[in-house]
Each structure stands twice: as structure tokens, then as C-alpha cells.
Design an enzyme around this catalytic site. Structure first.
Site, short mmCIF file in Angstrom:
data_model
loop_
_atom_site.label_atom_id
_atom_site.label_comp_id
_atom_site.label_asym_id
_atom_site.label_seq_id
_atom_site.Cartn_x
_atom_site.Cartn_y
_atom_site.Cartn_z
N ARG A 55 0.86 -1.18 0.00
CA ARG A 55 0.00 0.00 0.00
C ARG A 55 0.90 1.23 0.00
O ARG A 55 2.11 1.14 0.19
CB ARG A 55 -0.99 0.01 1.17
CG ARG A 55 -0.67 -0.82 2.37
CD ARG A 55 0.43 -0.28 3.22
NE ARG A 55 0.23 1.12 3.50
CZ ARG A 55 1.19 1.99 3.65
NH1 ARG A 55 2.44 1.62 3.52
NH2 ARG A 55 0.94 3.25 3.91
N GLY A 56 0.29 2.38 -0.24
CA GLY A 56 1.04 3.60 -0.49
C GLY A 56 1.09 3.83 -1.99
O GLY A 56 1.48 2.94 -2.76
N ALA A 57 0.68 5.02 -2.42
CA ALA A 57 0.50 5.28 -3.85
C ALA A 57 1.75 4.99 -4.68
O ALA A 57 1.68 4.30 -5.70
CB ALA A 57 0.03 6.71 -4.06
N ARG A 96 -7.10 -0.84 -7.63
CA ARG A 96 -7.42 0.25 -6.70
C ARG A 96 -7.81 1.47 -7.52
O ARG A 96 -7.12 1.81 -8.48
CB ARG A 96 -6.22 0.61 -5.81
CG ARG A 96 -5.73 -0.47 -4.85
CD ARG A 96 -6.67 -0.75 -3.71
NE ARG A 96 -6.89 0.38 -2.81
CZ ARG A 96 -6.14 0.68 -1.76
NH1 ARG A 96 -5.07 -0.03 -1.47
NH2 ARG A 96 -6.46 1.69 -0.97
N ASP A 243 -2.41 10.56 -2.42
CA ASP A 243 -2.71 9.54 -3.41
C ASP A 243 -3.12 10.14 -4.74
O ASP A 243 -3.02 9.50 -5.78
CB ASP A 243 -3.81 8.61 -2.90
CG ASP A 243 -3.28 7.69 -1.81
OD1 ASP A 243 -2.93 6.55 -2.13
OD2 ASP A 243 -3.21 8.13 -0.65
N LYS A 254 -5.19 9.57 2.78
CA LYS A 254 -5.84 8.68 3.73
C LYS A 254 -6.92 9.40 4.53
O LYS A 254 -6.72 10.54 4.96
CB LYS A 254 -4.79 8.08 4.65
CG LYS A 254 -5.32 7.10 5.67
CD LYS A 254 -6.00 5.90 5.01
CE LYS A 254 -5.05 5.15 4.11
NZ LYS A 254 -5.70 3.99 3.47
#
Length: 350
Positions: A55-57, A96, A243, A254
Site C-alpha cells: 500500500r502507499g501510492a 485500486r 494519493d 488517507k
């Protein structure tokens, strides 16, 4: 990155490319267990992104790029190899919806695919492109750390951050936590306050762990304690990642970021967004145009499988919120610092 799982200069890495397979540190299990999962095909990579193994853009974009390489390696056995790789890109893109880095990286891979004359050429060419995306992210993170120092106080101060934006969320070093690393190494940081970041607890499970690994002073706090922390005056900057950033400087990040920006403005604390230029989506005019992912209510009704709410209670579980540009003091990318972001200021850089 292909050499080791950790680096003194980059932090703890979570993405390792081994030439014929991809290894991902399962971030759902940290900090209790450090388990590496191996992927040999694009569908597995898409599932890993959707299920939040990674996770994490920026990390999502890098991981997806390597997923395209795995697709090319398998598609070489098929006569319609180019179509097979294109289909894999589509599956990865569907994993996503909010982080624009995913689509940016996949578009680079798709463009490179169109230049390939054979399956063997595609494997070599796409591998080079994925490795370039990875290396460029690390270089951008280091540069953003340098840019941010230029607008922050020289005397040591505390910062507050939200979610995880470190080496675990990127190709290495980190975005917002990259700035934290730069501040610490420059002797200009006293402490990091880390929001726990419900409902996935990335702040407590990942950020606190990552900072502890490097000996950077960190205090974990419940999200609802942020106002009281800011009120005390120790924190000079709130530093977060992103993001997606739209043409007018609105930022999707977030869930909980928007409320932090409101709190920071009320308490006279500066608010900084740190993200690579691949996070900027000039095709979207404002945050109102950003698709906001919502996930299953079970993520709020339970914490790591333990129920904390009545069965079946209705849940609102957006993964992201949008912070308006007028609450942001600075957006930092590798291209430089945009203070008081606006449509005109964004257009001047992008």
C-alpha cells in the site's frame, strides 16, 4: 530494488525484484511478523494490491509495473502475447481506483509495450521500464526531502504525520517520512507524532515501527488526540503524503487527512503535502472529481479479526478524503515547492 530487504540510507524496503518473480513484504502482518510473499504472475500482483499486501501510492505504481513484466514473461508462450500483456495491464488498473500513481505507471508500461516487436523484446524492455520507475521514485523522494528543508525552520521542532509514507509506502526513503528522515539527519527534528490511522492502523503498525527501526523519536497517538497535541505548540508542521493531487491543488489522501488540515489551520500549524509528480493529475480540475474508494464495513467493525462493534451495524468506510488547496501551505514534489497551491501555481509547475 534487488539487493537486500533493508538499507541504512533508504529505510526498510518492501518491494524486491528478483528478475523472474516479485517479493512483497506483507504489510498486513507488521509489526508482529515480517513475512515476504512471492508473486509470479500479474493476477497475483493485482490481488496483492487490492488486498493491501502492498500500500502507499508510489509503492502501488512500482508493484504494478513489475506485475506487467511478469505478465510479459508468461505471455511469451502465446501467439497473441501483446494482447495478453494488455489484458494484464487492465486487470492491474482495476485493483485500486484512487491512487493515480497506479495508472501513471501502467500507462508508461503500456506505451513501452507498443514499441516492442517480439515477446522477448517486450520482457527486456518492460523490465527496464519497471526498474526505471522504481529508481526514479527513490531519487524523487530524496530530492523532495531536500526541497522541504528549504521552507522549514532551522531550529529543531516536532512534526505530526498521518498514515504511512515511508520506505514501506514507496520504492525507498519515503515521501512525508522522507522529509522526516531529512529533518532528523539535519538535526532539525525533536519528535514525530504518528496518528494511529484507523481503520487499518498504518500509523501504529507501520510508521511507528519504521521510525523505531531507525532510532527516530516517535510518539504514537490516537487520531482523536491530534487536536490536543497541536494545541500544545510543540508541533510546527503537519506532514502527509497524497494519493492524488488535482489541477487546483486539492489533495486526496488517507481518511482523516482533511480533519488534520482543519485542525492545523485553527492552531496556526503549517500543513505540508509531499508526493512525487506522478501523483499529480492535471486532468482533474478539483478534488470533487476524484473517485473515492470505499471498502467493506468489516474493516471498521473489527480490528485484526477481533470484533469491536455490533454485528451488522451500518458502516461508512471511505479510504480517502479530500483536503482543499486553501488548507495546504505547501505541496512538495521533486519538481520543487508550491506554496499556497492554486490552479495558477500548479499550472506554472505542471
Amino acid at each position: 530494488m534487488t539487493d537486500s530487504s533493508a538499507s541504512d540510507s533508504l529505510g526498510t524496503l518492501a518491494i524486491l525484484w528478483h528478475g523472474d518473480h516479485l517479493a512483497l513484504l506483507d504489510q498486513r502482518l507488521l509489526p508482529d511478523d515480517e513475512i515476504w510473499l512471492t508473486y509470479n504472475d500479474a493476477q497475483g500482483v493485482a490481488d496483492a494490491i487490492r488486498d493491501m499486501v502492498v500500500r502507499g501510492a508510489p509503492a502501488i505504481g512500482i508493484t504494478a509495473a513489475y506485475g506487467v513484466v511478469l505478465a510479459a514473461q508468461r505471455a511469451g508462450r502465446d501467439a497473441d502475447w501483446k494482447m495478453a500483456v494488455g489484458d494484464a495491464i487492465d486487470r492491474l488498473a482495476a485493483s485500486r481506483p484512487t491512487a493515480v500513481n497506479l495508472f501513471w505507471a501502467l500507462e508508461r508500461m503500456r506505451t513501452r509495450l507498443q514499441t516492442c516487436a517480439s515477446a522477448a523484446d517486450a520482457v527486456a524492455s518492460l523490465t527496464g521500464e519497471a526498474e526505471a520507475i522504481h529508481a526514479e521514485d527513490v531519487a524523487a523522494n530524496r530530492l523532495m526531502g531536500q526541497h522541504a528543508l528549504g521552507i522549514m525552520p532551522d531550529s529543531p521542532f516536532a512534526v505530526l504525520t498521518h498514515c504511512n509514507t515511508g520506505a514501506l509506502a514507496t520504492g525507498g526513503y519515503g515521501t512525508a517520512l522522507g522529509v522526516v528522515r531529512s529533518l532528523w539527519r539535519a538535526g532539525r527534528l525533536t519528535r514525530v507524532y504518528a496518528d494511529e490511522t484507523r481503520p487499518w492502523l498504518q500509523g501504529s503498525r507501520l510508521t511507528a515501527w519504521e521510525l523505531q527501526q531507525e532510532g527516530i523519536p516517535v510518539t504514537l497517538n490516537a487520531d482523536s488526540a491530534a487536536a490536543q497535541i497541536l494545541r500544545r505548540g510543540e508541533v510546527r508542521w503537519v506532514i502527509v503524503g497524497a494519493d492524488r493531487i488535482t489541477a487546483n491543488g486539492d489533495v486526496a489522501n488517507k481518511i482523516g487527512t482533511y480533519s488534520l488540515a482543519v485542525l492545523a489551520r485553527h492552531h496556526g500549524v503549517k500543513f505540508m503535502v509531499v508526493a512525487p509528480s506522478s501523483t499529480v493529475d492535471m486532468a482533474l480540475q478539483s478534488g470533487a472529481d476524484i473517485p473515492i474508494e470505499e471498502r467493506d464495513g468489516s474493516e471498521v467493525r473489527a480490528v485484526r479479526g477481533v470484533s469491536v462493534a455490533p454485528d451488522g451495524v451500518s458502516v461508512y468506510n471511505p479510504v480517502f478524503d479530500v483536503t482543499p488547496a486553501d488548507l495546504i501551505d505547501a505541496i512538495v514534489t521533486e519538481k520543487g515547492v508550491i506554496e499556497r497551491p492554486s490552479l495558477e501555481a500548479m499550472r506554472a509547475v505542471f
